[in-house]
Design a protein around this motif. Sequence first.
Motif, short mmCIF file in Angstrom:
data_model
loop_
_atom_site.label_atom_id
_atom_site.label_comp_id
_atom_site.label_asym_id
_atom_site.label_seq_id
_atom_site.Cartn_x
_atom_site.Cartn_y
_atom_site.Cartn_z
N VAL A 59 0.86 -1.19 0.00
CA VAL A 59 0.00 0.00 0.00
C VAL A 59 0.89 1.24 0.00
O VAL A 59 1.76 1.37 0.86
CB VAL A 59 -0.92 0.02 1.24
N ASP A 60 0.69 2.12 -0.96
CA ASP A 60 1.51 3.32 -1.09
C ASP A 60 0.92 4.45 -0.26
O ASP A 60 -0.19 4.91 -0.52
CB ASP A 60 1.59 3.73 -2.56
N LEU A 61 1.65 4.90 0.77
CA LEU A 61 1.17 5.96 1.65
C LEU A 61 2.13 7.14 1.63
O LEU A 61 3.34 6.98 1.49
CB LEU A 61 1.06 5.46 3.10
N SER A 62 1.59 8.33 1.81
CA SER A 62 2.42 9.53 1.98
C SER A 62 3.02 9.48 3.39
O SER A 62 2.57 8.71 4.24
CB SER A 62 1.56 10.79 1.83
N PRO A 63 4.04 10.30 3.67
CA PRO A 63 4.63 10.30 5.02
C PRO A 63 3.61 10.58 6.12
O PRO A 63 3.65 9.94 7.18
CB PRO A 63 5.67 11.42 4.93
N THR A 64 2.67 11.49 5.88
CA THR A 64 1.67 11.80 6.90
C THR A 64 0.69 10.64 7.07
O THR A 64 0.33 10.29 8.20
CB THR A 64 0.90 13.09 6.53
N GLU A 65 0.26 10.03 5.98
CA GLU A 65 -0.62 8.87 6.08
C GLU A 65 0.09 7.73 6.82
O GLU A 65 -0.53 7.03 7.63
CB GLU A 65 -1.02 8.41 4.67
N PHE A 66 1.37 7.57 6.55
CA PHE A 66 2.15 6.53 7.23
C PHE A 66 2.17 6.76 8.73
O PHE A 66 1.95 5.84 9.53
CB PHE A 66 3.58 6.53 6.66
N LYS A 67 2.41 7.99 9.13
CA LYS A 67 2.48 8.29 10.56
C LYS A 67 1.12 8.16 11.23
O LYS A 67 1.02 7.71 12.37
CB LYS A 67 3.07 9.68 10.79
N LEU A 68 0.05 8.55 10.52
CA LEU A 68 -1.29 8.40 11.06
C LEU A 68 -1.61 6.92 11.27
O LEU A 68 -2.13 6.53 12.32
CB LEU A 68 -2.31 9.04 10.12
N LEU A 69 -1.29 6.10 10.27
CA LEU A 69 -1.55 4.66 10.41
C LEU A 69 -0.73 4.07 11.55
O LEU A 69 -1.23 3.26 12.34
CB LEU A 69 -1.22 3.94 9.10
N ARG A 70 0.52 4.48 11.66
CA ARG A 70 1.36 4.00 12.75
C ARG A 70 0.76 4.33 14.10
O ARG A 70 0.72 3.50 15.01
CB ARG A 70 2.77 4.60 12.63
N TYR A 71 0.25 5.56 14.24
CA TYR A 71 -0.35 5.98 15.51
C TYR A 71 -1.58 5.14 15.83
O TYR A 71 -1.78 4.71 16.97
CB TYR A 71 -0.70 7.46 15.46
N LEU A 72 -2.41 4.87 14.82
CA LEU A 72 -3.59 4.04 15.04
C LEU A 72 -3.19 2.61 15.41
O LEU A 72 -3.81 1.99 16.29
CB LEU A 72 -4.47 4.03 13.78
N MET A 73 -2.15 2.09 14.75
CA MET A 73 -1.72 0.72 15.05
C MET A 73 -1.12 0.61 16.44
O MET A 73 -1.32 -0.40 17.14
CB MET A 73 -0.72 0.24 13.99
N LEU A 74 -0.36 1.63 16.85
CA LEU A 74 0.20 1.61 18.21
C LEU A 74 -0.89 1.65 19.27
O LEU A 74 -0.68 1.22 20.40
CB LEU A 74 1.15 2.79 18.40
#
Length: 246
Positions: A162-177
């Motif tokens: 899945v191709d994510l922008s840096p901000t999308e990546f960080k948002l997903l990381r925060y949700l996963m954490l």
Amino acid sequence: MDRTQDSQKREAHLLVVDDEPNIRDLLASSLRFAGFEVSTAADGNGALRGVDEGEPDLIVLDVMLPDMDGFTVARRLRERDIITPILFLTARDDMSDKVQGLTVGGDDYVTKPFGLEEVVARIRAILRRTRAVSEDDDGTLRVADLVLDEDAHEVHRAGIEVDLSPTEFKLLRYLMLNQGRVVSKAQILDHVWEYDWNGDAAIVESYISYLRRKVDQVETADGEQVTPLIQTRRGVGYMLREPKGE
């Protein structure tokens, strides 16, 4: 295009793109005073050349340009897999402009007329969150068939990248954490956008929507739709939760 160079260590290299000389020069001077190295361009083609030649850390990009609009510039960069963060400047306080800017890969926006302190603060917030993503070294996060590899800066859903922008990546990381736990828009703004003032909650809604399209609407190799993981708790916030039975 012009570029300031000196022997001092700069905070970051910025590319400022605006066709109005007064605004472009004022921004460039103020950002240099704030400690940034600054290149400038007056149109979309100049912006594309500036990215190729200067490899900036962030682009301050006006929406209205004489040869192509800022959205087209951003789209062309993202099509080339260039993920340099983009702060849009828009003359219209119009949600459609803001949503379109985020849709094509922008990271934030400022409405004209703007305060220089606000522009500097937003630039630093974007740089903090995008650099935090690239410098993280915590390994791999997994929720069901969703895998986020922080070292490689890659995300896979059901084995599909899945191709994510840096901000999308960080948002997903925060949700996963915080899987299984509801996080509010204010918490997301604080941890993902790192605003030092009251951030616009609409940007959270927009990015959650983009993330859902990319992460929860993946079709597997067998042609089946994945089970949605991102959930909304109305009036409270958002949660990423593993499906029951998995």
